[in-house]
Design a protein around this motif. Structure first.
Motif, PDB file in Angstrom:
ATOM      1  N   UNK A 197      79.565  30.372  86.250  1.00 17.10           N
ATOM      2  CA  UNK A 197      80.794  29.944  86.908  1.00 17.10           C
ATOM      3  C   UNK A 197      81.294  28.655  86.257  1.00 17.10           C
ATOM      4  N   UNK A 198      82.258  28.813  85.360  1.00 18.04           N
ATOM      5  CA  UNK A 198      82.855  27.668  84.672  1.00 18.04           C
ATOM      6  C   UNK A 198      84.328  27.519  85.031  1.00 18.04           C
ATOM      7  N   UNK A 199      84.718  28.022  86.195  1.00 20.87           N
ATOM      8  CA  UNK A 199      86.139  28.043  86.533  1.00 20.87           C
ATOM      9  C   UNK A 199      86.741  26.650  86.659  1.00 20.87           C
ATOM     10  N   UNK A 200      85.990  25.696  87.138  1.00 23.30           N
ATOM     11  CA  UNK A 200      86.520  24.337  87.271  1.00 23.30           C
ATOM     12  C   UNK A 200      86.075  23.430  86.142  1.00 23.30           C
ATOM     13  N   UNK A 201      85.288  23.963  85.225  1.00 25.26           N
ATOM     14  CA  UNK A 201      84.826  23.191  84.089  1.00 25.26           C
ATOM     15  C   UNK A 201      83.540  22.438  84.387  1.00 25.26           C
ATOM     16  N   UNK A 202      82.565  22.572  83.501  1.00 25.85           N
ATOM     17  CA  UNK A 202      81.308  21.838  83.650  1.00 25.85           C
ATOM     18  C   UNK A 202      80.614  21.775  82.294  1.00 25.85           C
ATOM     19  N   UNK A 203      79.644  20.874  82.192  1.00 24.84           N
ATOM     20  CA  UNK A 203      78.881  20.748  80.962  1.00 24.84           C
ATOM     21  C   UNK A 203      78.049  22.016  80.763  1.00 24.84           C
ATOM     22  N   UNK A 204      78.073  22.549  79.557  1.00 24.31           N
ATOM     23  CA  UNK A 204      77.401  23.816  79.276  1.00 24.31           C
ATOM     24  C   UNK A 204      75.893  23.715  79.439  1.00 24.31           C
ATOM     25  N   UNK A 205      75.292  22.624  78.964  1.00 21.71           N
ATOM     26  CA  UNK A 205      73.844  22.501  79.035  1.00 21.71           C
ATOM     27  C   UNK A 205      73.155  23.561  78.186  1.00 21.71           C
ATOM     28  N   UNK A 206      72.016  24.047  78.689  1.00 23.18           N
ATOM     29  CA  UNK A 206      71.247  25.031  77.914  1.00 23.18           C
ATOM     30  C   UNK A 206      71.544  26.468  78.311  1.00 23.18           C
ATOM     31  N   UNK A 207      72.652  26.702  79.016  1.00 21.88           N
ATOM     32  CA  UNK A 207      73.031  28.061  79.418  1.00 21.88           C
ATOM     33  C   UNK A 207      73.291  28.903  78.175  1.00 21.88           C
ATOM     34  N   UNK A 208      72.714  30.098  78.147  1.00 23.03           N
ATOM     35  CA  UNK A 208      72.937  31.041  77.058  1.00 23.03           C
ATOM     36  C   UNK A 208      73.820  32.178  77.565  1.00 23.03           C
ATOM     37  N   UNK A 209      74.890  32.461  76.823  1.00 21.17           N
ATOM     38  CA  UNK A 209      75.861  33.489  77.229  1.00 21.17           C
ATOM     39  C   UNK A 209      76.138  34.405  76.056  1.00 21.17           C
ATOM     40  N   UNK A 210      76.103  35.689  76.300  1.00 16.01           N
ATOM     41  CA  UNK A 210      76.648  36.696  75.386  1.00 16.01           C
ATOM     42  C   UNK A 210      77.140  37.836  76.259  1.00 16.01           C
ATOM     43  N   UNK A 211      78.180  37.562  77.029  1.00 16.06           N
ATOM     44  CA  UNK A 211      78.659  38.444  78.094  1.00 16.06           C
ATOM     45  C   UNK A 211      80.183  38.508  78.089  1.00 16.06           C
ATOM     46  N   UNK A 212      80.683  39.605  78.636  1.00 13.86           N
ATOM     47  CA  UNK A 212      82.117  39.755  78.868  1.00 13.86           C
ATOM     48  C   UNK A 212      82.469  39.246  80.256  1.00 13.86           C
ATOM     49  N   UNK A 213      83.665  38.696  80.369  1.00 18.17           N
ATOM     50  CA  UNK A 213      84.185  38.187  81.632  1.00 18.17           C
ATOM     51  C   UNK A 213      85.518  38.870  81.921  1.00 18.17           C
ATOM     52  N   UNK A 214      85.865  38.929  83.202  1.00 16.08           N
ATOM     53  CA  UNK A 214      87.173  39.461  83.599  1.00 16.08           C
ATOM     54  C   UNK A 214      87.573  38.797  84.916  1.00 16.08           C
ATOM     55  N   UNK A 215      88.626  39.313  85.554  1.00 10.32           N
ATOM     56  CA  UNK A 215      89.165  38.614  86.714  1.00 10.32           C
ATOM     57  C   UNK A 215      89.738  37.285  86.274  1.00 10.32           C
ATOM     58  N   UNK A 216      90.536  37.320  85.213  1.00  5.66           N
ATOM     59  CA  UNK A 216      91.009  36.102  84.578  1.00  5.66           C
ATOM     60  C   UNK A 216      92.211  35.516  85.309  1.00  5.66           C
TER      61      UNK A 216
END
Length: 301
Positions: A197-216
């Protein structure tokens, strides 16, 4: 000798497009990189800056059916057994038009065992005062209908700090869960109360992502945007239109070699493995065309 590198400029912006994959090789603002670049020769690492068409992301086993016929695209992601990023990232695109601040490149997809259609695909890169505007246009110039999807594949760079320190804002309410071994879709889930959940913006940190998102979430002009800021105050934004209702985010994690060099931000017309699920696949009949647009620009706090 065929020219394969095309430098364009406007104000504080410069960009280099290459015939290799129609890719954006470099984009700078006042000499600062906005994307992870690559060299003038050789293969393009990690598909940086290429155009992914006629499908974005991956197809399971490279197999799908369309209009009652089976097709089998070349599996180029061997460890996951998928056909990744379409058919044009490895082709030499031809120069169609060029000015001091813009360039248009084109290529053709021919029908074969992996794809039913004949498409002319072009990409235009145009620098303006507010950034690099890109448009991909596909036209079905064949005699058979064809399935279609597209996305760009830039790795954005916010500034000099490591990726983990960047503040990321992603305007997506849902993400696509994927299988651990092949990254194939398993349905969507809300980002609420999830590390994605990055909708309001936050520091990425060590989160690993390789995913699709929608509901834009889009603004009043129908545009959505991913914004990334470096602790120094510099940043970069990728903004796109409603022709691209999906978004792939990849933190560029690598088991070996340079890792997390940038954030892949890939607005897509359809999700991974869409030629099998049918989700948001475009059908281009003979004579039909489709356009998708996005903009990359420098921002600051």
């Amino acid at each position: 000798m065929t020219r394969t590198e095309h430098l364009i400029s406007f104000g504080p912006y410069t960009a280099i497009a290459t015939a290799r994959g129609g890719a954006l090789r470099e984009l700078q603002h006042d000499g600062r990189d906005l994307v992870v670049s690559f060299g003038e020769a050789g293969s393009i690492p990690d598909y940086r800056g290429v155009i992914c068409a006629p499908w974005p992301n991956r197809l399971a086993d490279g197999r799908y059916s369309f209009d009652g016929k089976e097709f089998h695209a070349v599996v180029n992601e061997q460890d996951r057994g998928t056909a990744l990023h379409g058919l044009v990232f490895g082709t030499e695109w031809e120069l169609q038009e060029r000015t001091a601040s813009s360039v248009r490149l084109g290529t053709r997809i021919e029908p074969d065992a992996g794809y039913p259609g004949r498409l002319d695909v072009s990409v235009e890169y145009e620098l303006r005062a507010d950034g690099l505007h890109s448009t991909v246009r596909a036209v079905n110039v064949g005699v058979h209908a064809a399935p279609y999807g597209v996305c760009p594949h830039p790795y954005l760079v916010a500034g000099p700090a490591p990726l983990d320190e960047w503040t990321v804002q992603i305007p997506a309410a849902e993400f696509m869960e994927v299988s651990e071994d092949r990254l194939l879709p398993q349905g969507t889930a809300p980002v609420q109360d999830h590390s994605f959940d990055f909708r309001t913006g936050k520091v990425l940190g060590d989160v690993e992502i390789d995913h699709a998102f929608t509901g834009l979430a889009a603004n009043a002009d129908g545009l959505a945007a991913v914004r990334i800021h470096d602790p120094s105050g510099t940043g970069v934004e990728l903004e796109w239109d409603t022709a691209l209702p999906w978004l792939q985010i990849h933190t560029a994690d690598k088991p070996a070699g340079p890792s997390r060099l940038g954030l892949a931000v890939e607005p897509m017309t359809c999700p991974p493995d869409a030629f099998n699920s049918g989700t948001d696949v475009l059908r281009l009949a003979p004579g039909d065309s489709h356009e998708a647009r996005w903009t990359i620009r420098a921002i600051s706090r």
